[in-house]
Motif scaffolding. Structure first.
Motif, PDB file in Angstrom:
ATOM      1  N   GLY A 147       0.813  -1.212   0.000  1.00  0.00           N
ATOM      2  CA  GLY A 147       0.000   0.000   0.000  1.00  0.00           C
ATOM      3  C   GLY A 147       0.840   1.252   0.000  1.00  0.00           C
ATOM      4  N   THR A 148       1.871   1.275   0.809  1.00  0.00           N
ATOM      5  CA  THR A 148       2.764   2.431   0.869  1.00  0.00           C
ATOM      6  C   THR A 148       3.505   2.592  -0.440  1.00  0.00           C
ATOM      7  N   GLY A 149       3.928   1.456  -1.023  1.00  0.00           N
ATOM      8  CA  GLY A 149       4.665   1.507  -2.286  1.00  0.00           C
ATOM      9  C   GLY A 149       3.826   2.040  -3.420  1.00  0.00           C
ATOM     10  N   THR A 150       2.535   1.703  -3.415  1.00  0.00           N
ATOM     11  CA  THR A 150       1.641   2.196  -4.463  1.00  0.00           C
ATOM     12  C   THR A 150       1.552   3.718  -4.425  1.00  0.00           C
ATOM     13  N   LEU A 151       1.452   4.271  -3.227  1.00  0.00           N
ATOM     14  CA  LEU A 151       1.397   5.721  -3.091  1.00  0.00           C
ATOM     15  C   LEU A 151       2.680   6.366  -3.605  1.00  0.00           C
ATOM     16  N   PHE A 152       3.792   5.724  -3.317  1.00  0.00           N
ATOM     17  CA  PHE A 152       5.056   6.290  -3.776  1.00  0.00           C
ATOM     18  C   PHE A 152       5.225   6.148  -5.277  1.00  0.00           C
ATOM     19  N   LYS A 153       4.667   5.089  -5.866  1.00  0.00           N
ATOM     20  CA  LYS A 153       4.740   4.945  -7.318  1.00  0.00           C
ATOM     21  C   LYS A 153       4.050   6.116  -8.003  1.00  0.00           C
ATOM     22  N   LEU A 154       2.964   6.608  -7.403  1.00  0.00           N
ATOM     23  CA  LEU A 154       2.247   7.736  -7.979  1.00  0.00           C
ATOM     24  C   LEU A 154       3.095   9.003  -7.954  1.00  0.00           C
ATOM     25  N   ALA A 155       4.055   9.043  -7.036  1.00  0.00           N
ATOM     26  CA  ALA A 155       4.903  10.228  -6.902  1.00  0.00           C
ATOM     27  C   ALA A 155       6.169  10.154  -7.750  1.00  0.00           C
ATOM     28  N   GLU A 156       6.354   9.053  -8.471  1.00  0.00           N
ATOM     29  CA  GLU A 156       7.578   8.878  -9.239  1.00  0.00           C
ATOM     30  C   GLU A 156       7.785   9.958 -10.295  1.00  0.00           C
ATOM     31  N   ARG A 157       6.696  10.557 -10.748  1.00  0.00           N
ATOM     32  CA  ARG A 157       6.807  11.559 -11.797  1.00  0.00           C
ATOM     33  C   ARG A 157       7.519  12.815 -11.314  1.00  0.00           C
ATOM     34  N   VAL A 158       7.467  13.047 -10.012  1.00  0.00           N
ATOM     35  CA  VAL A 158       8.038  14.300  -9.515  1.00  0.00           C
ATOM     36  C   VAL A 158       9.277  14.096  -8.652  1.00  0.00           C
ATOM     37  N   THR A 159       9.576  12.849  -8.297  1.00  0.00           N
ATOM     38  CA  THR A 159      10.751  12.634  -7.459  1.00  0.00           C
ATOM     39  C   THR A 159      11.331  11.259  -7.680  1.00  0.00           C
ATOM     40  N   ASP A 160      12.594  11.102  -7.425  1.00  0.00           N
ATOM     41  CA  ASP A 160      13.266   9.818  -7.534  1.00  0.00           C
ATOM     42  C   ASP A 160      13.122   9.082  -6.202  1.00  0.00           C
ATOM     43  N   ILE A 161      12.449   7.926  -6.201  1.00  0.00           N
ATOM     44  CA  ILE A 161      12.208   7.231  -4.939  1.00  0.00           C
ATOM     45  C   ILE A 161      13.045   5.961  -4.819  1.00  0.00           C
ATOM     46  N   THR A 162      14.057   5.825  -5.656  1.00  0.00           N
ATOM     47  CA  THR A 162      14.839   4.589  -5.683  1.00  0.00           C
ATOM     48  C   THR A 162      15.303   4.152  -4.310  1.00  0.00           C
ATOM     49  N   ASP A 163      15.729   5.094  -3.498  1.00  0.00           N
ATOM     50  CA  ASP A 163      16.271   4.742  -2.185  1.00  0.00           C
ATOM     51  C   ASP A 163      15.275   4.958  -1.047  1.00  0.00           C
ATOM     52  N   LYS A 164      14.063   5.346  -1.365  1.00  0.00           N
ATOM     53  CA  LYS A 164      13.078   5.591  -0.325  1.00  0.00           C
ATOM     54  C   LYS A 164      12.571   4.272   0.264  1.00  0.00           C
ATOM     55  N   ALA A 165      12.345   4.272   1.558  1.00  0.00           N
ATOM     56  CA  ALA A 165      11.845   3.078   2.226  1.00  0.00           C
ATOM     57  C   ALA A 165      10.842   3.482   3.302  1.00  0.00           C
ATOM     58  N   PRO A 166       9.671   3.984   2.890  1.00  0.00           N
ATOM     59  CA  PRO A 166       8.682   4.462   3.857  1.00  0.00           C
ATOM     60  C   PRO A 166       8.196   3.376   4.809  1.00  0.00           C
ATOM     61  N   CYS A 167       8.125   2.148   4.329  1.00  0.00           N
ATOM     62  CA  CYS A 167       7.668   1.057   5.179  1.00  0.00           C
ATOM     63  C   CYS A 167       8.728   0.733   6.243  1.00  0.00           C
ATOM     64  N   GLU A 168       9.966   0.732   5.846  1.00  0.00           N
ATOM     65  CA  GLU A 168      11.051   0.507   6.806  1.00  0.00           C
ATOM     66  C   GLU A 168      11.012   1.566   7.907  1.00  0.00           C
ATOM     67  N   GLU A 169      10.756   2.810   7.517  1.00  0.00           N
ATOM     68  CA  GLU A 169      10.694   3.892   8.503  1.00  0.00           C
ATOM     69  C   GLU A 169       9.613   3.609   9.538  1.00  0.00           C
ATOM     70  N   LYS A 170       8.512   3.029   9.093  1.00  0.00           N
ATOM     71  CA  LYS A 170       7.402   2.710  10.007  1.00  0.00           C
ATOM     72  C   LYS A 170       7.822   1.649  11.019  1.00  0.00           C
ATOM     73  N   TYR A 171       8.518   0.616  10.538  1.00  0.00           N
ATOM     74  CA  TYR A 171       8.871  -0.517  11.407  1.00  0.00           C
ATOM     75  C   TYR A 171      10.135  -0.290  12.225  1.00  0.00           C
TER      76      TYR A 171
END
Length: 311
Positions: A147-171
């Protein structure tokens, strides 16, 4: 593990196509160990979660139906290769099973599975155990990370998320690795379970079966099949490896043998091509539960088990 909403590692949290596998049962080594001959007499008891039971892989004929047990899961393939008679093989694995379900009845959506260790006795000669993913909540982790990854995929057009790990940040928020804590707790439970197996089946050889590779080394390969932020793919893969490491350490400390299915499954994860993958993505292309082994994966895991038994 048990299927994503219900069958655990269900997700989550064994090279080539191994449909023919290495014919372990036809070893060219004339000095086959005596223990192999003893094991081949049975009885063999298979314990575990959905990565053992094989949900949605036909035929699904066992009871209770809620355990999603396949007649072509790795225990069934191992029993067949060893030439065991039906009376000498009991598969009591069940989707959604946790370590406590080894010693207490497990309620499923369709029937109750007796405590898995109740299948053991002093005659048992072979035990395989594949469990732990549901104890650390790997299923819900993958669901949340998708679910978190899907949201970030939508943001790919405006930012590079290659190294982003929002789920890791949560855990790992607050400097505490919540997953590592759960793995440690599961380890203590596993040790107690292995000791109980030894008590109930003192003559049995016990094999703890690890989990095959679910995610690739590089998260950029997953795409729509498993929309998880690339950094989180790395995080989840590392956590799976930590789980497998714990399983191996606890197995050896208890006098059991660990079966590595992670190494032979490299390149056959859920993000690999449909013709070679062992694990199905969110929309399976083969009969299997999502983010669970397909028949090819169960065959690969069986080959790993048989290879270890023969070593």
């Amino acid at each position: 593990m048990g299927p994503l909403a219900r069958t655990g590692m269900g997700v989550a949290l064994a090279c080539g196509v191994l449909v023919t596998a290495v014919s372990i049962g036809q070893s060219s080594d004339s000095s086959d160990k005596g223990h192999v001959k003893e094991i081949s007499k049975g009885p063999y008891v298979a314990l575990g979660d959905s990565y053992t039971s094989g949900p949605k892989i036909p035929p699904q004929t066992a009871t209770p139906a809620g355990c999603d047990r396949s007649g072509r899961n790795y225990p069934a393939l191992v029993a067949k290769e060893l030439g065991l008679k039906a009376a000498d093989f009991r598969d009591v694995s069940c989707s959604g099973a946790t370590i406590p379900d080894l010693t207490t009845p497990q309620s499923t959506g369709n029937g109750t599975n007796p405590a898995q260790l109740s299948a053991l006795n002093t005659d048992t000669r072979l035990v395989t155990l594949g469990i732990g993913g549901n104890d650390i909540g790997f299923s819900s982790m993958i669901t949340k990370c998708v679910g978190t990854g899907t949201l970030f995929k939508l943001a790919e057009r405006v930012t590079d998320i290659t190294d982003k790990a929002p789920c890791e940040e949560k855990y790992t928020s607050g400097g505490t690795d919540k997953v590592a804590q759960k793995i440690s707790t599961a380890g203590a439970r596993l040790t107690r379970a292995l000791n109980e197996i030894q008590r109930r089946a003192p003559e049995a050889r016990v094999y703890v079966v690890g989990y095959p590779s679910i995610l690739p080394a590089k998260g950029t390969r997953c795409g729509r099949g498993l929309p998880i932020a690339p950094g989180d793919v790395t995080f989840l893969r590392e956590k799976q490896q930590e789980l497998n490491t714990m399983l191996g350490e606890r197995a050896r400390a208890a006098g059991a043998t660990y079966v590595d299915t992670f190494t032979p499954s490299a390149g056959h994860d859920a993000c690999s091509p449909a013709a070679t993958r062992w694990i199905e993505p969110l929309k399976p292309s083969s009969p299997a539960a999502m983010v669970h082994p397909n028949e090819r994966g169960e065959q690969g895991m069986a080959t790993a088990v048989l290879s270890t038994v023969k070593s």
